[in-house]
Design a protein around this motif. Structure first.
Motif, PDB file in Angstrom:
ATOM      1  N   SER A   1       0.846  -1.194   0.000  1.00 46.40           N
ATOM      2  CA  SER A   1       0.000   0.000   0.000  1.00 46.40           C
ATOM      3  C   SER A   1       0.874   1.234   0.000  1.00 46.40           C
ATOM      4  N   SER A   2       0.369   2.316  -0.570  1.00 52.89           N
ATOM      5  CA  SER A   2       1.109   3.570  -0.612  1.00 52.89           C
ATOM      6  C   SER A   2       0.157   4.730  -0.382  1.00 52.89           C
ATOM      7  N   GLU A   3       0.709   5.796   0.148  1.00 51.01           N
ATOM      8  CA  GLU A   3      -0.064   7.006   0.408  1.00 51.01           C
ATOM      9  C   GLU A   3       0.831   8.209   0.133  1.00 51.01           C
ATOM     10  N   GLU A   4       0.329   9.169  -0.635  1.00 49.36           N
ATOM     11  CA  GLU A   4       1.108  10.332  -1.005  1.00 49.36           C
ATOM     12  C   GLU A   4       0.357  11.603  -0.640  1.00 49.36           C
ATOM     13  N   ASP A   5       1.159  12.647  -0.347  1.00 48.54           N
ATOM     14  CA  ASP A   5       0.580  13.940   0.011  1.00 48.54           C
ATOM     15  C   ASP A   5       1.468  15.039  -0.560  1.00 48.54           C
ATOM     16  N   TYR A   6       0.865  15.937  -1.366  1.00 44.26           N
ATOM     17  CA  TYR A   6       1.571  17.070  -1.941  1.00 44.26           C
ATOM     18  C   TYR A   6       0.930  18.353  -1.432  1.00 44.26           C
ATOM     19  N   SER A   7       1.757  19.234  -0.884  1.00 47.41           N
ATOM     20  CA  SER A   7       1.230  20.526  -0.438  1.00 47.41           C
ATOM     21  C   SER A   7       2.388  21.508  -0.261  1.00 47.41           C
ATOM     22  N   ASN A   8       2.237  22.716  -0.844  1.00 53.98           N
ATOM     23  CA  ASN A   8       3.207  23.810  -0.675  1.00 53.98           C
ATOM     24  C   ASN A   8       4.637  23.375  -0.980  1.00 53.98           C
ATOM     25  N   LEU A   9       4.804  22.725  -2.133  1.00 56.88           N
ATOM     26  CA  LEU A   9       6.117  22.267  -2.585  1.00 56.88           C
ATOM     27  C   LEU A   9       6.736  21.236  -1.649  1.00 56.88           C
ATOM     28  N   ARG A  10       5.903  20.608  -0.857  1.00 59.13           N
ATOM     29  CA  ARG A  10       6.356  19.539   0.032  1.00 59.13           C
ATOM     30  C   ARG A  10       5.698  18.234  -0.397  1.00 59.13           C
ATOM     31  N   LYS A  11       6.463  17.186  -0.351  1.00 62.15           N
ATOM     32  CA  LYS A  11       5.970  15.880  -0.781  1.00 62.15           C
ATOM     33  C   LYS A  11       6.258  14.851   0.307  1.00 62.15           C
ATOM     34  N   ALA A  12       5.235  14.133   0.670  1.00 63.22           N
ATOM     35  CA  ALA A  12       5.384  13.054   1.658  1.00 63.22           C
ATOM     36  C   ALA A  12       4.803  11.775   1.070  1.00 63.22           C
ATOM     37  N   ARG A  13       5.534  10.690   1.233  1.00 65.10           N
ATOM     38  CA  ARG A  13       5.089   9.397   0.681  1.00 65.10           C
ATOM     39  C   ARG A  13       5.383   8.298   1.689  1.00 65.10           C
TER      40      ARG A  13
END
Length: 334
Positions: free
Chosen positions: A99-111
């Motif tokens: 499973s994977s989960e990604e989050d993009y916000s304000n030039l920040r990336k979390a995976r």
């Protein structure tokens, strides 16, 4: 000489004509009942022979062609919410999921990525009761990137151990669906009680919890329909010097399974939940609730009478759900 020959011919003709007349007279003197009885005996004997032959054929067991049909496998996709095992029957499930989960916000990336290797052992106790234990091994990693700089952390270990049972309250009838209740205890393996602020992702929730659910299953040959809902409660625990308790989680699922033939079944279900806000020192954190919803598609292939292969893919339908999840399980019945 000519006259003598003619006289002989006349005498011969007279002799044969006389005998034919006598034979005809004898036939006419035979009683008709005698002739009909003889005919009936002939017909009756022939009919009796035919009837005896048919009775003998019917009494013989019919020849069996092929093998008997396999058990229905369309219920396997609801095995977590229905009693499927006979008394003393054991089922072992092992496999892998990603499973994977990604989050993009304000030039920040979390995976976040997670590999899970579950092991589930279920035992039938009675015709309406079965218990199980689930022990997953988890490998997880997280990546964080901001303005060209990144960080990666990983961790592995046992996930939450689950112990539970399912009890069928009401078997399925023509008028009512089957009704099954389930109860589960969640045992954390990664408590996180220390004050370590490491960014390593957790393999366990870190909280003790209990959950219960009720499920309704209806068979409409060759389809299986089901609906279930329940509640998960996690207990308060002290972590990082704070008293934390995750909010109550209300979960639900509904779907349909269909047998294509005796070896293949397909199913689909919608799974969702709503989690209340996290409590910190007795105060709820506004905005910490979530409501993931996903669509799960499953196929099950019977390899032989004891072993089946399940493949699945999970699509997140909103931002709170995982982006992607898929995997396979081997289902083995002892």
């Amino acid at each position: 000489m000519y006259l003598i020959v003619n006289r002989k011919n006349v005498l011969l003709a007279y002799f044969f004509s006389t005998h034919q007349i006598i034979v005809l007279l004898l036939i006419t003197l035979i009683p008709p009942t005698f002739l009909s009885s003889q005919a009936n005996e002939i017909v009756t004997s022939e009919t009796t022979d035919i009837t005896n032959t048919n009775d003998q054929r019917q009494s013989e067991p019919p020849d069996k062609i092929g093998e008997p049909p396999e058990d229905d496998i369309s219920h396997l996709f609801v095995r977590e919410s229905e009693v499927l095992l006979a008394p003393r029957e054991v089922q072992i499930i092992f496999g892998v999921s990603y499973s994977s989960e990604e989050d993009y916000s304000n030039l920040r990336k979390a995976r976040d990525r997670t590999f899970s290797f579950p092991l589930v052992v279920s035992i039938g106790i009675t015709n309406d009761l079965e218990s199980y234990i689930s022990i997953p091994f988890v490998y997880t990693e997280s990546e964080y990137t901001s303005f060209g700089e990144g960080e990666k952390n990983e961790n592995s270990g046992l996930g939450d151990i689950s112990l539970g049972f399912s009890h069928r309250l009401l078997p399925e009838t023509l008028e009512y669906p089957s009704i099954t209740v389930s109860f589960k205890v969640q045992v954390p393996t990664d408590d996180n009680n220390d004050t370590d602020t490491s960014e390593s992702p957790a393999t366990s929730s870190g909280y003790w919890g209990v959950s219960s659910s009720i499920s309704f299953t209806r068979s409409i040959d060759p389809a299986i329909m089901f609906f279930s809902f329940g509640l998960n409660y996690q207990f308060e625990d002290e972590k990082y010097g704070l008293d934390l308790r995750p909010g109550n989680t209300y979960f639900y699922s509904f779907g349909t399974g269909l047998s294509i033939n005796s070896a293949i079944s397909l199913s689909g279900r919608v799974s969702g939940s709503y989690s209340e806000e996290l409590e910190v020192n007795g105060q709820k954190r506004v905005g910490s609730n979530n409501e993931p919803v996903s669509l799960v598609l499953t196929s099950i292939y019977r390899i032989n009478k004891k072993l089946s292969l399940e493949t699945f893919v999970d699509f997140g339908l909103n931002e709170d759900a995982n982006s992607t999840s898929f995997g396979f399980n081997y289902i083995y019945n002892l």
